[in-house]
Design an enzyme around this catalytic site. Sequence first.
Site, PDB file in Angstrom:
ATOM      1  N   GLU A 262       0.821  -1.215   0.000  1.00 12.18           N
ATOM      2  CA  GLU A 262       0.000   0.000   0.000  1.00 12.18           C
ATOM      3  C   GLU A 262       0.856   1.266   0.000  1.00 12.18           C
ATOM      4  O   GLU A 262       0.428   2.311  -0.446  1.00 12.18           O
ATOM      5  CB  GLU A 262      -0.916   0.036   1.235  1.00 12.18           C
ATOM      6  N   HIS A 283       9.170 -26.517  -1.516  1.00 10.17           N
ATOM      7  CA  HIS A 283       8.591 -27.658  -2.231  1.00 10.17           C
ATOM      8  C   HIS A 283       7.428 -27.228  -3.116  1.00 10.17           C
ATOM      9  O   HIS A 283       6.678 -28.056  -3.596  1.00 10.17           O
ATOM     10  CB  HIS A 283       8.152 -28.724  -1.216  1.00 10.17           C
ATOM     11  N   LYS A 398     -13.644   0.485  -3.644  1.00 10.31           N
ATOM     12  CA  LYS A 398     -14.688   0.894  -2.686  1.00 10.31           C
ATOM     13  C   LYS A 398     -15.795   1.665  -3.414  1.00 10.31           C
ATOM     14  O   LYS A 398     -16.975   1.409  -3.213  1.00 10.31           O
ATOM     15  CB  LYS A 398     -14.099   1.794  -1.584  1.00 10.31           C
TER      16      LYS A 398
HETATM   17  O1  PA5 Z   1      -3.193   1.314   5.826  1.00  7.07           O
HETATM   18  C1  PA5 Z   1      -4.337   1.704   5.626  1.00  7.07           C
HETATM   19  O2  PA5 Z   1      -4.632   2.911   5.710  1.00  7.07           O
HETATM   20  C2  PA5 Z   1      -5.456   0.755   5.295  1.00  7.07           C
HETATM   21  O3  PA5 Z   1      -4.998  -0.552   5.159  1.00  7.07           O
HETATM   22  C3  PA5 Z   1      -6.507   0.801   6.392  1.00  7.07           C
HETATM   23  O4  PA5 Z   1      -5.913   0.402   7.598  1.00  7.07           O
HETATM   24  C4  PA5 Z   1      -7.696  -0.097   6.078  1.00  7.07           C
HETATM   25  O5  PA5 Z   1      -8.247   0.265   4.851  1.00  7.07           O
HETATM   26  C5  PA5 Z   1      -8.753  -0.009   7.176  1.00  7.07           C
HETATM   27  O6  PA5 Z   1      -9.142   1.322   7.329  1.00  7.07           O
HETATM   28  P1  PA5 Z   1      -9.965   1.809   8.586  1.00  7.07           P
HETATM   29  O7  PA5 Z   1      -9.125   1.594   9.801  1.00  7.07           O
HETATM   30  O8  PA5 Z   1     -10.219   3.253   8.332  1.00  7.07           O
HETATM   31  O9  PA5 Z   1     -11.228   0.996   8.656  1.00  7.07           O
END
Ligand code: PA5
Length: 410
Positions: A262, A283, A398
Amino acid sequence: MIKFHSDIDVTVDVSRIREIINDIQSDPMGGWYDLPETYDHAEFDKIQATAKQIQNNSKYLVCIGIGGSYLGHRALIDALQPKSPTKILYAGNSLSTRELNCLLDTLGDSDFSINVISKSGTTTEPAVAFRLLKAKLQEKYGNKASERIFATTDARKGALYEEAVAEGYARFVVPDNIGGRYSVLTAAGLLPLAVAGVNIDQLMSGAATERAANLDNSESAAIRYATMRADLLKKNYDVEILASFEPCMQYFEEWCKQLFGESEGKDKQGIFPTSVIYTTDLHSLGQYLQDGRRNIFETMLRFSEEGAPAVTVPQLAKDLDGLKYLEGKTLDFLNTKALEATVAAHRDGGIPVSEITIPTLDEKSLGALVYFFELSCALSAKLSGVNPFDQPGVEAYKRNMFHLLGKPGF
Ligand code: PA5
């Protein structure tokens, strides 16, 4: 504390690294950098007290969250396998009916509490799981249900924050200046970890030690690792395999994949992070690694001390299995030789292999390792010219899903 070894020549651009570290410290999302020193001690004490309360009245704590609100604490709980009267269960990290039914079966009539964790407070998967599990809690405990709900969310905004205030749930904060995947050392990770029996004081102290090891040290493990990653990417090595010889590190690797994926996969660039557990995956993926495309580099996670009671290959009167040559050797010795053999084979096969060495599998070391990866990730993203703290690509699915589900305004 954390050591990094690579056969690849790494030349650190000291002034660029200093510039980046200054950038991180002044970034509105750079709060994790000083967190091991600046964390909110009053909230930390509240986390410890709440953990005891949950351990006293709940057989299960269901932690609801996804991404950074899930993987960090799961990674550390799986790795450390701590002991606690309360078992942690997970929900809200998928939309699978089977998973949810399975969770409900496990809960049965047992006493349980919920820690709903969402920084934004609006993520669909945890929000739906929370609604379902809240209904079960209300059915079981009536108007006392809200005493068993612990909400970890933004300090001031979001649907979860508003509900928590309206319903009087106990609240914990993910600070404004720390994003989800950098939040494991905030309440998002610390409350589930404390309930699971992890010594969170030791965890923070390990992170503080690793932070200190990087101050004024341009040759630190994290800085050299980050520099190596950025250099390899320039040479078209765009897949990193993180490898561990400890199966309990599988979710730690998942957390690393999220952190790097990310943070770095942007602007049609970035290293694709993936992971293996050896010797199992030797393996399966072993053939590809040894002989397949040469765009992969490998990073081995190794522990310098076993830290578990030794298991020795027993002596037998007959050598029917041909293992006499191993009699008296420990399993850890075999595992270490497997690691050395793999490193040598993959280097011979043309894979750049480096090693990150951690003292042992305990809270202090893993706290340091969390900080090591957070810093390495932010540095290597910035060395490659991308912003490590946003995730614009995650929004695309989303928006589509909201449209398909008929959410107003989409
Ligand atoms: O690193 C990030 O920002 C994302 O992986 C969020 O943690 C994830 O989308 C969950 O978001 P939230 O805590 O707002 O529900």
